[in-house]
Design an enzyme around this catalytic site. Structure first.
Site, PDB file in Angstrom:
ATOM      1  N   ASN A   1       0.822  -1.222   0.000  1.00 51.46           N
ATOM      2  CA  ASN A   1       0.000   0.000   0.000  1.00 51.46           C
ATOM      3  C   ASN A   1       0.854   1.269   0.000  1.00 51.46           C
ATOM      4  OD1 ASN A   1      -2.580   1.563   2.086  1.00 51.46           O
ATOM      5  ND2 ASN A   1      -2.526   1.402  -0.108  1.00 51.46           N
TER       6      ASN A   1
ATOM      7  N   CYS B   1       2.968   1.732  -3.134  1.00 51.88           N
ATOM      8  CA  CYS B   1       3.287   1.987  -4.551  1.00 51.88           C
ATOM      9  C   CYS B   1       2.048   1.883  -5.441  1.00 51.88           C
ATOM     10  CB  CYS B   1       4.373   1.037  -5.058  1.00 51.88           C
ATOM     11  SG  CYS B   1       5.970   1.270  -4.236  1.00 51.88           S
ATOM     12  N   ARG B   2       1.635   0.653  -5.756  1.00 49.30           N
ATOM     13  CA  ARG B   2       0.599   0.477  -6.785  1.00 49.30           C
ATOM     14  C   ARG B   2      -0.786   0.925  -6.344  1.00 49.30           C
ATOM     15  NH1 ARG B   2       1.925  -5.688  -7.576  1.00 49.30           N
ATOM     16  NH2 ARG B   2       2.409  -5.317  -5.363  1.00 49.30           N
TER      17      ARG B   2
END
Ligand code: 4NP
Length: 166
Positions: free
Chosen positions: A23, A25-26
């Site tokens: 939770n 980066c992407r």
């Protein structure tokens, strides 16, 4: 994009939770991109949007600095604070969208019922065109700049299609 996308409720906001491993980066990037797209097309009131991680190692942190820098260059300001996925997310969201097969396997472990399981989806279900070369959003954590740019390309593609579904 999948032939058969999940049916979405039309009489109230659709509650969508983007999930990746950390939770940072992407999934916070997906959240920031999706917020901006629905804000630009005036459909904010149709959605409730959040993101979470399978692990809680980075809880409370802002997104990874590399992701924030790459996202900012495209006009997205990422301000989400990391948190871990919790069981109640299955009550609080309609769509729980994982970035890769590992995230989806972990979410399936957390699901309590068949209804919970039915809420779990892959971001790749909304990827179209050139993005269909990928069947997941690859973890950029140990990658260079290209890894972060690829993630943003795939997420912009999928988020546009998800937003267009309502
Ligand atoms: P994310 O990337 O799942 O896209 O947020 C990662 C962030 C942190 C770690 C792994 C992946 N980590 O191992 O700490």
């Amino acid at each position: 994009m999948n032939e058969k996308l999940p049916e979405l409720p039309l009489n109230r906001p659709v509650r969508v939770l983007f999930v990746c491993l950390g939770n940072i980066c992407r999934s916070p990037a997906a959240e920031g991109i999706f917020r901006q797209i629905v804000s630009e097309n005036g459909s904010e009131s149709l959605w409730e949007i959040d993101s979470a991680g399978i692990g809680g190692w980075h809880a409370g942190q802002l997104p990874d600095n590399r992701m924030r820098v790459h996202a900012r260059r495209r006009g997205y300001e990422l301000t989400h604070r990391a948190r871990q996925v919790r069981e109640s997310d299955f009550d609080d969201f309609d769509l729980i969208i994982g970035m890769d097969s590992g995230n989806i396997a972990d979410l399936r472990e957390l699901a309590r019922t068949r209804e919970d399981l039915a809420k779990i989806h892959s971001m790749s279900e909304w990827m179209q065109g050139i993005a269909t070369r990928y069947d997941h959003v690859p973890d950029p954590y140990y990658e260079g700049a290209e890894g972060f740019e690829l993630v943003l390309d795939l997420l912009e593609n999928a988020c546009r299609n998800l937003a267009g579904q309502i």
